[in-house]
Design a protein around this motif. Structure first.
Motif, PDB file in Angstrom:
ATOM      1  N   GLY A 121       0.821  -1.206   0.000  1.00 13.47           N
ATOM      2  CA  GLY A 121       0.000   0.000   0.000  1.00 13.47           C
ATOM      3  C   GLY A 121       0.852   1.251   0.000  1.00 13.47           C
ATOM      4  N   HIS A 122       0.409   2.260  -0.743  1.00 14.85           N
ATOM      5  CA  HIS A 122       1.106   3.549  -0.803  1.00 14.85           C
ATOM      6  C   HIS A 122       0.080   4.676  -0.765  1.00 14.85           C
ATOM      7  CE1 HIS A 122       3.867   0.703  -2.785  1.00 14.85           C
ATOM      8  NE2 HIS A 122       4.840   1.466  -2.314  1.00 14.85           N
ATOM      9  N   VAL A 123       0.420   5.744  -0.075  1.00 19.74           N
ATOM     10  CA  VAL A 123      -0.380   6.967  -0.117  1.00 19.74           C
ATOM     11  C   VAL A 123       0.586   8.147  -0.166  1.00 19.74           C
ATOM     12  CG1 VAL A 123      -0.554   7.133   2.400  1.00 19.74           C
ATOM     13  CG2 VAL A 123      -2.234   8.305   0.962  1.00 19.74           C
ATOM     14  N   HIS A 124       0.281   9.110  -1.029  1.00 15.77           N
ATOM     15  CA  HIS A 124       1.163  10.255  -1.254  1.00 15.77           C
ATOM     16  C   HIS A 124       0.537  11.523  -0.667  1.00 15.77           C
ATOM     17  CE1 HIS A 124       3.710   7.880  -3.953  1.00 15.77           C
ATOM     18  NE2 HIS A 124       2.590   7.396  -4.457  1.00 15.77           N
ATOM     19  N   ILE A 125       1.351  12.271   0.037  1.00 17.71           N
ATOM     20  CA  ILE A 125       0.909  13.495   0.715  1.00 17.71           C
ATOM     21  C   ILE A 125       1.854  14.632   0.317  1.00 17.71           C
ATOM     22  CG2 ILE A 125       0.536  14.606   2.950  1.00 17.71           C
ATOM     23  CD1 ILE A 125       0.246  11.728   4.112  1.00 17.71           C
ATOM     24  N   THR A 126       1.305  15.794   0.066  1.00 19.62           N
ATOM     25  CA  THR A 126       2.114  16.984  -0.184  1.00 19.62           C
ATOM     26  C   THR A 126       1.759  18.056   0.831  1.00 19.62           C
ATOM     27  OG1 THR A 126       0.529  17.864  -1.798  1.00 19.62           O
ATOM     28  CG2 THR A 126       2.341  16.524  -2.655  1.00 19.62           C
TER      29      THR A 126
END
Length: 231
Positions: free
Chosen positions: A97-102
């Motif tokens: 699982g991956h989640v990207h945050i900026t």
């Protein structure tokens, strides 16, 4: 009937065309960082639960910096099955699982501490910072003004060399005034860290970051009518 000078110029109303340019070096106003949270489990539910928990931890940590964080956004989220080595019968070995945050920060004194604290979390990767100006930064307007002033000055110098003077502006074309560093480019010398399961409970050391100055360009084309030259 009024004698209007032709836009292309005439012997009685010669035209002079020039370009004005400006290049300013200014301090950045914001810094962007990108955070990637990962998880791996033997079943989909475990991977998703771990990803959710780690994502919540990252968001809570970033939000704890209050007004220093100007923007916080979540990008793509994915849960991907990993097949066994041979991949027969679609047998799944694990789920990733991956989640990207900026995040965008306007307080650079908190930036170094935030980056190292986020990087110290389990299975979390940090990229950045990317320094930038806001689209509404006064630096863009200042560069455009300087470009126009240079165009007028250059046209006056040409006219003066012929014993003439400017009488009218017939066209001013903006060729753009923009920051050369986009919102999220590849950093020339940024900070990158990836934390694993061995993150220590002690607070990590704060990394010292020196903001990278931004270059702002502006260019204009200007066309003027001048008085007949003294040849």
């Amino acid at each position: 009937m009024t004698d209007t000078p032709a836009s292309y110029g005439t012997p009685d109303h010669p035209r002079v065309a020039v370009r004005g340019e400006a290049r300013l070096e200014v301090d950045p106003e914001v810094a962007h960082i990108s955070v990637t949270v990962t998880a791996r489990g033997k079943d989909r539910r475990t991977a998703l639960e771990d990803l959710t928990r780690r994502n919540d931890t990252v968001l809570e940590l970033i939000r704890s910096y209050g007004p220093a964080v100007e923007k916080l956004e979540t990008g793509a989220l994915s849960i991907t099955p990993e097949l066994t080595k041979n991949g027969r019968d679609e047998k799944i070995r694990a789920y990733h699982g991956h989640v990207h945050i900026t995040a965008t920060l306007n307080d650079f004194t908190a930036l170094g501490e935030l980056i190292t604290r986020v990087a110290d979390l389990d299975m979390t990767r940090v990229n950045g910072p990317w320094w930038a100006l806001r689209p509404t930064s006064p630096a863009h307007a200042n560069a455009r003004r300087e470009a126009v002033h240079e165009a007028v000055q250059r046209a006056r110098e040409y006219a003066d060399a012929l014993g003439s003077h400017l009488t009218a502006l017939i066209e001013l074309a903006d060729l753009g005034a923009e920051n050369t560093v986009p919102a999220l480019p590849a950093p020339a010398a940024g900070f990158r860290a990836r934390a694993g399961y061995d993150a220590t409970p002690e607070p990590p050391p704060t990394i010292d970051l020196e903001p990278r100055r931004q270059t702002v360009y502006a260019q204009v084309n200007a066309r003027f009518i001048m008085s007949p030259p003294e040849l």
